[in-house]
Design an enzyme around this catalytic site. Structure first.
Site, PDB file in Angstrom:
ATOM      1  CE  LYS A 181      -1.023 -19.897   2.221  1.00  0.00           C
ATOM      2  NZ  LYS A 181      -1.339 -18.920   1.142  1.00  0.00           N
ATOM      3  CB  THR A 192      -0.110 -18.514  -2.593  1.00  0.00           C
ATOM      4  OG1 THR A 192       0.665 -17.477  -3.132  1.00  0.00           O
ATOM      5  CG2 THR A 192       0.429 -19.831  -3.067  1.00  0.00           C
ATOM      6  CD  GLU A 278      -7.959  -8.987   3.085  1.00  0.00           C
ATOM      7  OE1 GLU A 278      -8.201  -8.497   4.194  1.00  0.00           O
ATOM      8  OE2 GLU A 278      -8.252  -8.466   2.010  1.00  0.00           O
ATOM      9  CB  THR A 405       1.992   4.559   2.345  1.00  0.00           C
ATOM     10  OG1 THR A 405       0.798   3.949   1.869  1.00  0.00           O
ATOM     11  CG2 THR A 405       3.078   4.468   1.332  1.00  0.00           C
TER      12      THR A 405
END
Lengths: 405, 405
Positions: A181, A192, A278, A405
């Protein structure tokens, strides 16, 4: 790649003989509640084992227990959870990891010190042991359960990462399978990287450790999504000998072949992690040649692949070699400007320390490919290293800042 | 801050007595053609000098010549250009830097080896010497020319950075003035930090070097916009004694006061650079206390301030302490989890390695301030270090990737 080594169609950890896996849903991944979050992979026979662990000074309790059991040479099965990292929670983290090992061992008819425990997810949150206690016995292990296990360790990964390689050896076929992963980090602190590998080769324990270290150094240790090392990074390799034959020992021709197959598998999984980094849409390779030493070649390749300026240039398809040279110069590797050459996908854009006039649109076209290679030749020695990185995109910033936020 | 030291209103490099400066437009900044791009600052009297230079293995030829003249102790004036870094251009870079020094020396009636040469801008492009030859003699030096010089070194900085501090000493007032530029990087490869400081104190050369090193280590060397060290970073300090009085020597009370004033000035300019970092809207401070050594405190503070995950959390006002702890753990500093404490603007959110339940909205409110402080206490020793960083925004990525395509 050696012509006898091939990737298996739909390969996974259970492609290797004598491995079973399975997963279930315990309720730890609130951001993806429909997905598996607890799983087990297990060798049906005794095996040798090796592991590589995060160098972060702050480590998950799950890792500490796994490392201890690997050191004892006992590991035969792994229980893993996603959603919670079991890190920075004080003593409860140790107790929870031990209980997870005990519960899983009970379920498998093994001893707790034959278990590895892997956790990935939020830092600073305790494991919900009540959920784990009731879910764990529901895990059904099968010889086709690899894909379930590959999914149960995913956090913000957009796709599971699993593969297997096989090669003929004497009368047998040796298979090495694995899952991994990466780091999505839509949710914070998920940086991770976990991987579990299994092979049906019989492998002498000392050589297994050496082979895993060598493979990890060239693959998982040469990728970067954002330069942040997690508290939980782990790679585990189990070798159970189910393929038959004598144990592979260091220095033999079998060892060389096994090493190459393991290298290929680790590289495949490592590149899959970067490609799914990401906010990333693009993989790039940095190959540093002609360094004085292996250590300097590695530092140079990793520094370039991890530079925010290089990564934004890749994002914008900008053949911005000044950034590559500046990153190289600060990497710690010896550089003599007048010996430097630089290539983008084999197009030379700098030689002998001097820019070569190039047709910019042609190089931008090269940069537009989904995979780009920067090759730097230092002209100082024979050492070579390759690292992989991904583009730094606006999406990365948005995902990682838009949390509370 | 010592009560005798104060910042001067509209302070700049020429606030110190015996310094003149001026600038002109030669045509090197195509992205801002209306702005100054060539300037000179000069001491009207002999002076002592000290310098700090980039540690990048790839260095501009301008730096190499400046460093040599600083080493000889000759420096009395500086000629600077922006738009082109004079780096990675081969031997022409050396010849051009030498010619710039010669032209400026001629204009000032000095010797070429009394000149420093500073360049900032694109890597891999030669200086347009024809433009420089015709523009340089037009530079008019005046005692109020500091603000012109502060502008001529700007690249993508959105504001000039200049300041001066003063303090009384015996019958005299000692002034230290300075200008700096940061890294905007809208244009690629502009990640260059330059600063020129001047004081009218008489300062013994050995102590001047030591004082500058100490001040730079606590200020410019503790800031990061994106972790990429440029090929041209330079800080220069000239001390001309125009204020009168005996030369300040190491170990004296005057030395301690001078050091503190210099520290304040460098810190002010360094923070101005971070605040104006490319795409940045927010400055944050990382104070690491209780480390085993100064080196470890510095590593820890710098690693946290430079983490992409911490910087995006700051961007999103997210009190995401797991990221701070993970960055701390990989910094190289010794960390014992159970001794860790963490504060956001003095609100304790973790103690003894355990998260403290906090009212999240209150901490988010703290994070919304334009300046945020993270204080980490390691509980292992007495060493302290402070570093400064800025938020990583989508705008940073857009600016740095939208260049050629």
């Amino acid at each position: 790649m050696n012509q006898h080594i091939s990737f298996i169609d739909k390969g996974t950890i259970t492609s290797a003989k004598g491995f079973q896996a399975g997963a279930t849903f315990a309720g730890m991944k609130t951001f993806a509640p429909e997905k598996y979050d607890l799983g087990i992979v297990c060798s049906t026979r005794p095996c040798t084992c090796a592991g590589a662990f995060t160098q972060n000074e702050v480590r998950s309790f799950s890792i500490r227990i796994t490392e201890e059991n690997v050191r004892k040479g006992n590991l035969r099965a792994v229980v893993a959870n996603s959603g919670i990292a079991n890190a920075v929670v004080g003593d409860p983290g140790r107790k929870d990891a031990l209980e997870m090992a005990r519960l899983a061992a009970q379920h498998l008819g093994l001893q707790p010190d034959q278990m590895g425990v892997l956790s990935t997810g939020l830092i600073g949150v305790e494991l919900p042991m009540a959920l784990i206690r009731s879910a764990l016995p529901k895990i059904k292990l099968t010889e086709t359960g690899g894909p379930q296990f590959a999914r149960c360790i995913m956090t913000t990964d957009t796709a599971p990462k699993e593969a297997a390689v096989a090669y003929p050896s004497s009368q047998r076929t040796i298979t090495i399978g694995g899952v991994a992963k990466g780091s999505g980090m839509i949710h914070p602190d998920m940086a991770t990287m976990l991987s579990v590998l299994g092979t049906d080769a019989a492998v002498e324990a000392g050589f297994l450790r050496q082979a895993l270290k060598s493979a990890v150094d060239r693959s998982f240790n040469m990728i970067s999504v954002d330069g942040d090392t997690s508290t939980n990074d782990t790679v585990l390799l189990l070798a159970n000998g189910a393929a038959g034959g004598p144990a592979i020992a260091a220095g033999s021709p079998e060892a060389a072949l096994f090493q190459e197959a393991l290298d290929q598998l680790c590289l495949h999984l490592a590149k899959a992690i970067v490609r799914d980094g990401e906010g990333a849409s693009k993989l790039f390779e940095v190959r540093v040649e002609g360094a004085r030493s292996q250590a300097e070649a590695r530092m140079a390749a990793r520094t370039i692949s991890n530079s925010n300026l290089v990564r934004t240039a890749v994002h914008g398809n900008d053949p911005n070699w000044g950034r590559i040279v500046a990153a190289l110069g600060r990497s710690g590797a010896r550089v003599e400007e007048e010996r430097l050459s630089l290539y983008v996908n084999d197009v030379c854009i700098m030689e002998g320390g001097l820019p070569i006039p190039f047709f910019k649109d042609a190089v931008i076209q090269q940069m537009r490919q989904p995979e780009v290679t920067f090759r730097v030749h230092l002209g100082l020695g024979d050492a070579v290293a390759t690292a992989w990185g991904c583009n730094l995109s606006e999406a990365y910033v948005t995902f990682n800042s838009a949390y509370t936020t």
